[in-house]
Design an enzyme around this catalytic site. Structure first.
Site, PDB file in Angstrom:
ATOM      1  N   TRP A 101       0.791  -1.285   0.004  1.00  0.00           N
ATOM      2  CA  TRP A 101       0.056  -0.033  -0.086  1.00  0.00           C
ATOM      3  C   TRP A 101       0.787   1.270  -0.003  1.00  0.00           C
ATOM      4  O   TRP A 101       0.649   2.121  -0.629  1.00  0.00           O
ATOM      5  CB  TRP A 101      -0.880  -0.042   1.194  1.00  0.00           C
ATOM      6  CG  TRP A 101      -1.885  -1.075   1.114  1.00  0.00           C
ATOM      7  CD1 TRP A 101      -2.229  -2.170   1.767  1.00  0.00           C
ATOM      8  CD2 TRP A 101      -2.881  -1.347   0.115  1.00  0.00           C
ATOM      9  NE1 TRP A 101      -3.217  -2.912   1.454  1.00  0.00           N
ATOM     10  CE2 TRP A 101      -3.378  -2.494   0.255  1.00  0.00           C
ATOM     11  CE3 TRP A 101      -3.249  -0.893  -1.074  1.00  0.00           C
ATOM     12  CZ2 TRP A 101      -4.519  -3.051  -0.601  1.00  0.00           C
ATOM     13  CZ3 TRP A 101      -4.311  -1.282  -1.995  1.00  0.00           C
ATOM     14  CH2 TRP A 101      -4.999  -2.508  -1.638  1.00  0.00           C
ATOM     15  N   ASP A 171      -1.452   6.685   6.296  1.00  0.00           N
ATOM     16  CA  ASP A 171      -2.554   5.719   6.024  1.00  0.00           C
ATOM     17  C   ASP A 171      -2.700   4.936   7.223  1.00  0.00           C
ATOM     18  O   ASP A 171      -2.074   3.825   7.432  1.00  0.00           O
ATOM     19  CB  ASP A 171      -2.261   4.777   4.900  1.00  0.00           C
ATOM     20  CG  ASP A 171      -3.318   3.723   4.454  1.00  0.00           C
ATOM     21  OD1 ASP A 171      -4.405   3.729   4.931  1.00  0.00           O
ATOM     22  OD2 ASP A 171      -2.922   3.043   3.123  1.00  0.00           O
ATOM     23  N   LYS A 195     -11.808  -2.007   6.670  1.00  0.00           N
ATOM     24  CA  LYS A 195     -10.984  -2.780   7.576  1.00  0.00           C
ATOM     25  C   LYS A 195     -11.481  -2.922   8.970  1.00  0.00           C
ATOM     26  O   LYS A 195     -11.758  -4.016   9.434  1.00  0.00           O
ATOM     27  CB  LYS A 195      -9.245  -2.310   7.398  1.00  0.00           C
ATOM     28  CG  LYS A 195      -8.835  -2.016   5.977  1.00  0.00           C
ATOM     29  CD  LYS A 195      -8.918  -3.499   5.084  1.00  0.00           C
ATOM     30  CE  LYS A 195      -8.693  -3.148   3.891  1.00  0.00           C
ATOM     31  NZ  LYS A 195      -7.320  -2.581   3.400  1.00  0.00           N
TER      32      LYS A 195
HETATM   33  C1  PLP Z   1      -6.872  -2.032   2.137  1.00  0.00           C
HETATM   34  C2  PLP Z   1      -5.996  -0.885   2.176  1.00  0.00           C
HETATM   35  C3  PLP Z   1      -5.949   0.067   1.113  1.00  0.00           C
HETATM   36  C4  PLP Z   1      -6.619   0.144  -0.071  1.00  0.00           C
HETATM   37  O1  PLP Z   1      -8.123   0.356   0.194  1.00  0.00           O
HETATM   38  P1  PLP Z   1      -9.454   0.616  -1.016  1.00  0.00           P
HETATM   39  O2  PLP Z   1     -10.336   1.265  -0.045  1.00  0.00           O
HETATM   40  O3  PLP Z   1      -9.529  -0.727  -1.735  1.00  0.00           O
HETATM   41  O4  PLP Z   1      -8.650   1.731  -1.817  1.00  0.00           O
HETATM   42  C5  PLP Z   1      -5.146   1.139   1.350  1.00  0.00           C
HETATM   43  N1  PLP Z   1      -4.293   1.209   2.237  1.00  0.00           N
HETATM   44  C6  PLP Z   1      -4.071   0.066   3.349  1.00  0.00           C
HETATM   45  C7  PLP Z   1      -3.319   0.241   4.566  1.00  0.00           C
HETATM   46  C8  PLP Z   1      -5.146  -0.906   3.111  1.00  0.00           C
HETATM   47  O5  PLP Z   1      -5.231  -1.754   4.200  1.00  0.00           O
END
Ligand code: PLP
Length: 361
Positions: A101, A171, A195
């Site tokens: 990511w 993030d 998540k």
């Molecule tokens: C799942 C995830 C993403 C991507 O999320 P989307 O909603 O599919 O764009 C980005 N960063 C992290 C840390 C993730 O776990």
């Protein structure tokens, strides 16, 4: 009705209480005679839903007055572009690359300016967090970027990097609301909802007010400007109304659990059961260095791809879903977010123990 233990990395398990409440309100939300899904986002009832969600989130995370909370769409991945488009004033940013990511965010930033990888753990398949105490931070860097919990590799920044005075952007998708956070240490935090807090598509952004301005990269679409959404209270256009409603219910559930300090304690207890088992097992092995282990995503292997596949198959038959590791890593991964009950982890460990004995170790 039969519910499985769902160890998916995302979209992931949600609190049963939340799902039951939503089911109960599906046809008639609080006497409005309609579902939240069918409701105008300009209605009084909806305004109250989004206002309550924001207030509860602010309370949970102790978000200071000078930070805005935005409920947006496009998932976490859209933030990979929105962050540079809005924050790259000097067109320079430093990225710490600790997994897929972070790598994606780093590549996206290169579309808009100079993105430097100031640290990386790619040399050991992202199984650790690099030392970030003295990084070669660019003096013109507009921000330093981290992926705080690496969903795929199961690592977590337990200590934030020394950004040498630069803005920190994080993030937090896969650790959001799993523990208390000092928001003042960040310029911007974002988290995809699927998540730990709700349905996919919704993304939550917490941004310091002084970072919101008209001064964005040329060509930045209206919809991709933080100012557009901040000025409109996340109601510039139709927001992901149902997603925000579910997130709001999860925030209330978290408050009922005792807030984020209580959640952290519960998450530590839960993760310890699994890590303690892995540390004594002769068959299974965790893939992350101990000090950087995530409380949310726990990857492990047997070292034998066929046995891994057999484990995934048999665990599924026993009611443990989605234990297969990410396609880029292999092995197994148990995601044990806030909503995974401790019994789920206890039963998984008992199943692993039995599997180990059956397979002769
Ligand atoms: C799942 C995830 C993403 C991507 O999320 P989307 O909603 O599919 O764009 C980005 N960063 C992290 C840390 C993730 O776990």
């Amino acid at each position: 009705m039969s519910r499985v233990y769902n160890f998916s990395a995302g979209p992931a398990t949600l609190p049963e209480e939340v799902l039951a409440e939503a089911a109960q309100e599906m046809l008639d939300y609080k006497g409005t005679g309609m579902s939240v899904m069918e409701m105008s986002h300009r209605s009084k009832a909806y305004q109250s839903i989004i206002d309550t969600a924001e207030a509860d989130l602010r309370e949970l995370l102790n978000i200071p007055e000078n930070y805005k909370v935005l409920f947006l769409q496009g998932g976490a991945s859209q933030q990979f572009a929105m962050v540079p488009m809005n924050l790259m004033k000097n067109k320079v940013a430093d990225y710490i690359v600790t997994g897929q990511w972070a790598k994606k965010a780093f590549s996206e930033a290169k579309l808009y300016g100079t993105a430097n990888a100031v640290a990386s753990s790619a040399d050991k398949t992202f199984s650790y967090i690099p030392d970030c105490s003295d990084l070669p931070i660019d003096e013109n860097a507009d921000y330093v970027y981290i992926c705080e919990n690496n969903t795929i590799y199961g690592t977590k920044f337990w200590k934030l990097p020394n950004t040498k005075g630069k803005l920190l952007v994080a993030d937090q998708s896969s650790c959001f609301l799993s523990e208390p956070v000092d928001v003042t240490k960040y310029g911007l935090i974002f988290a995809g909802a699927q998540k730990n807090v709700g349905p996919a598509g919704t993304v939550i952004v917490i941004i310091r007010e002084d970072l919101i301005s008209e001064d964005v990269l040329e060509g930045t679409p209206t919809m991709l400007r933080y100012k557009t959404h901040a000025d409109a209270g996340s109601l510039y256009n139709t927001p992901p109304t149902y997603g925000i409603y579910i997130c709001g219910k999860v925030f209330q559930w978290l408050k009922r659990q005792g807030g984020l300090a209580a959640m952290k304690e519960y998450n530590e207890k839960k993760a310890k059961i699994l890590y303690d088992f892995l540390d004594q097992s002769k068959l299974f092995k965790g893939t992350v260095v101990k000090e950087d282990r995530s409380l949310m995503n726990v990857p492990f292997i047997t070292g034998d791809a066929d046995l891994d596949a057999q484990f995934v198959k048999e665990s599924k038959e026993a009611g443990f879903e989605n234990l297969k590791g990410h396609r880029t890593v292999g092995g197994m991964r148990a995601s044990i977010y806030n909503a995974m009950p401790i019994e789920g982890v206890e039963k998984l460990v008992a199943f692993m123990d039995a599997f180990e004995k059956k397979n002769g170790r």
